[in-house]
Design a protein around this motif. Structure first.
Motif: not given
Length: 790
Positions: A490-504
């Motif tokens: 069993x592997x647990x992976x938690x990313x409570x902070x995931x920020x992404x900004x996409x600019x076209x």
């Protein structure tokens, strides 16, 4: 990487045909000497009408494994390696024919090499070990022409069963008391058949229990069984005792005294304990110039004045071995010079190369059909801040051409191809990540007692993407998360902070025109923030390589915008609308929930054959502040790791048939729902060449209809219908060749379309029109990729 034109040259076809001829047409007894016979095959039967244990089939498999030598390897009744040996047979000891004969071929296995009497005796011994003390084994050979087969027959009766189990208790030594206390978990059960393998496993189990009670010098060899078969009625009494030759050291438990940690050890170093730092009861040598003691001790579970246990020893070894700062970990114990019932522990940690700089050229193949050369430069520091933190900084650049799309061949007459005819793209990116072998949190947490060190991951990145003739896109990202393996599976992976900004930016007229015609797609390309969390749970039994059935399941939950939207609601922001969404720093933020599950089952036949099944199901739903999922979060199917009979990201949604002007351009088909299933049978051919046959099926769908500004439906047939979705599935089959040299797998899969959902009903089954070509409508697709598809 997908290739849309034929690459199988006539020469390659001739070689393939030649191999088939060699496998089927050449006489397999061509080089068998006169008066000799080829060992063609054998059969083993176990007859036990009075055997209540019903183990005959298991015993047949076990006895079959004792036959030596085995006949020449066969595949579907053919013996290709023997055929190659016969076809290229030469008495010369060098040259091309000799190399092919010895490296790719296999000499005939002769009947005279089989010692039937010796094998029969081995089989009888195996049966004896399984409790069949009264058994007979015989063999019969049949020779026809130059081919010989052997039939072994084993006659057995009711096996001897355990009537009583006893442990030695005639001594007052503590070891006998501790030995008796292990009986509750004994592998030996009254009424079970006598089984030598189970008895051996019981000795190992008892030794493990005693090791965890301080008996450092004990070993399974100090335990011996006595079996009394004279009690009658095919019963046996079993006595487990300690050998009389066991030393006093082996029969006493030990506690730990001094614990020395050599934190910067190299082979040949002096073991003097000068320059020692005493820290929390440990002797830390020589200083903290490499890894600080407070960080290192989170991986040490040996404690002064505690009982020695093998469990703490292994836990410490595995946790320290997971530290990137170290290459080798070794723990030794010595009897204390003052107290003979105590051990001193010595932990030797050999540092890994701290800093590395690596540059590599690569061939990039992406799931969206772009492929081309690239360069990657990375820097690693395996002990960045004296806490075994792994710092990785990476710069990469790729130049790619699009070889996907739905169509193949030339653009049809009268169809205008959008944008750049060459469909080129280049991407520049930079990213940095820091992996810390402990939980970094504002709250004080206890040290987790697991053999896999929990990780705190911090990352940041930037990428610039230029799709020549269409648009440019800047992406910024930052993450903070944790990774933990509580068990091997069993592997647990938690990313409570995931920020992404996409600019076209810098869109072309052709691309703008397409977005205007597709408002739903236009919203997914808007400049926007993705602010949320990602949680992942992975379960895998593939670490147990000897299991017949292996399972893998990965579940991903991706959330965005919920917390921010809730804060703005509480603070009095007006409700969001499509025309006036809520924003942060002047840009819309996405709000959605996405759930994806990837389940796989591996059924192993023998050492190298596998039947692998996979089912992938996912759905993402945009709501609140969003009308559609961000483009980078939408699902797609088709390509070398999906449905291999269809080009990358070209299937669906549903039964939608894209206009011809877009089938020969960059635009991919995406949706909110994904369903994908695969069945693949993998088998060995010879050497490092492996084969496969497969069937793939799947599609994507939208949750709701998409309309243009005039109210017209944009993608007719693209909405998910729970009553009819099975009829929407794209289906493909095919076969593949894999070059598997353990550390590298080159895969070539040929996909053949079976059902095309975008065609009218009644015309979707295209297999009947199969022409065996790589060009034209519903043609084959050659997928070239690295690694197995799943």
């Amino acid at each position: 990487m997908l290739i849309t034109k034929p690459v199988l040259r006539p020469k390659g076809i001739y070689i393939l045909l030649l191999l088939l001829v060699l496998s089927s047409g050449c006489s397999v007894t061509k080089v068998v000497p006169e008066g000799k016979a080829l060992f063609w095959g054998y059969d083993v039967k176990v007859k036990g009408e009075n055997d209540s244990s019903k183990r005959a089939s298991d015993m047949e498999a076990e006895l079959s494994a004792t036959v030596r030598p085995q006949p020449n390897a066969s595949i579907l009744g053919l013996r290709p390696k023997l055929a190659i040996y016969n076809a290229f047979y030469t008495e010369k000891e060098k040259g091309l024919k000799h190399w092919i004969m010895t490296k790719l071929g296999e000499p005939p296995v002769l009947f005279s090499e089989v010692d039937t009497a010796s094998i029969s005796q081995i089989m009888s011994n195996r049966l004896h070990n399984r409790g069949y003390f009264n058994n007979t084994v015989g063999s019969t050979a049949t020779i026809k022409g130059k081919k010989a087969t052997i039939d072994w027959t084993a006659n057995i009766g009711e096996p001897y069963r355990i009537r009583k189990i006893e442990y030695t208790l005639h001594d007052s030594l503590p070891v006998h008391r501790d030995l008796e206390q292990t009986r509750a978990e004994s592998l030996l059960k009254t009424g079970d058949p006598y089984d030598l393998e189970t008895l051996s496993a019981e000795r190992v189990r008892v030794d493990g229990k005693l090791k965890n009670e301080g008996y450092y010098f004990f070993s399974p060899d100090l335990l011996i069984y006595s079996a009394d078969t004279t009690v009658g009625d095919r019963k046996v009494d079993v006595l487990l005792r300690v050998k009389n030759i066991a030393s006093a050291k082996a029969l006493q438990p030990y506690t730990l005294d001094d614990i020395f940690i050599f934190a910067n050890y190299s082979v040949g170093d002096s073991l003097a304990t000068r320059d020692t730092i005493d820290f929390q009861g440990y002797h830390y040598i020589p200083n903290e110039n490499y890894v600080r003691a407070k960080h290192l001790l989170r991986g040490v579970f040996l404690e002064q004045d505690s009982l020695y246990t093998r469990e703490e020893h292994l836990l410490t070894t595995k946790r320290l071995a997971a530290y990137s700062a170290y290459k080798f970990v070794n723990i030794e114990y010595k009897v204390d010079t003052v107290e003979d019932n105590s051990l001193d522990a010595f932990i030797y940690l050999t540092p890994a190369l701290k800093k590395t700089l690596r540059a590599e050229a690569q061939m990039v193949s992406k799931s969206n059909g772009f492929t081309g050369p690239g360069i990657n430069v990375s820097f690693q520091n395996k002990n960045a801040f004296k806490g075994s933190e792994l710092l990785n900084v990476e710069f990469s650049g790729t130049f790619e051409s699009y070889v996907g799309g739905r169509g193949s061949g030339e653009v049809p007459e009268g169809v205008e191809q959008e944008g750049n005819a060459n469909l080129t793209s280049y991407e520049l990116s930079a990213k940095a990540s820091l992996s810390i072998p402990r939980i970094m949190s504002p709250f004080k947490l206890r040290n987790l007692r697991t053999e896999f060190a929990p990780q705190t991951r911090i990352g940041a990145g930037f990428s610039f993407l230029n799709r020549v003739g269409f648009f440019q896109m800047n992406s910024y990202s930052a993450t903070y998360g944790y990774n933990w393996r509580p068990t091997q599976t069993v592997t647990l992976d938690a990313t409570p902070i995931n920020l992404q900004y996409v600019q076209l930016s810098n869109t072309t007229e052709a691309f703008d025109r397409y977005l205007v015609q597709n408002p739903y797609l236009q919203r997914s390309f808007e400049n926007q923030f993705i602010i949320g969390s990602i949680y992942q749970l992975t379960y895998s039994t593939q670490v147990y390589e000897d299991r017949t059935n292996q399972f893998f399941d990965k579940v991903i939950l991706d959330l965005s915008g919920n917390l921010l939207n809730g804060i703005q609601s509480v603070t009095g922001f007006p409700p969001p609308t499509d025309e006036e969404p809520r924003t942060i720093i002047g840009n819309r933020f996405s709000q959605y929930v996405l759930l994806d599950n990837d389940f796989r089952h591996y059924l192993n036949f023998g050492k190298e054959s596998q039947l692998v099944t996979r089912l992938v199901a996912g759905a993402g739903y945009a709501y609140g502040n969003s009308v559609s999922l961000p483009y980078v979060k939408q699902f797609s199917v088709g390509g070398p790791n999906s449905i291999r009979a269809f080009r990358a990201r070209s299937v669906g949604p549903g039964t939608y048939a894209p206009p011809e002007e877009t089938t020969f351009s960059y635009f991919d088909q995406t949706g909110d729902i994904r369903l994908l299933g695969n069945i693949e049978y993998r088998f060995p051919i010879f050497g490092f060449f492996k084969g496969a046959v497969f069937v793939d099926a799947g599609n994507i769908w939208s949750f709701k209809e998409e309309f243009d500004d005039n109210g017209e439906i944009l993608r007719e047939g693209g909405v998910f219908d729970s009553k009819n979705f099975l009829n929407d599935l794209a289906v493909g089959t095919g076969f593949g060749l894999r070059v598997d040299v353990e550390f590298f797998v080159l895969r070539l899969d040929i996909g053949i379309p079976v059902q095309v959902p975008s065609l009218p009903e009644g015309e979707r089954n295209v297999l009947r029109d199969f022409k065996g070509s790589f060009s034209g409508e519903n043609s084959m697709v050659l997928n070239i990729a690295i690694g197995y598809p799943f």
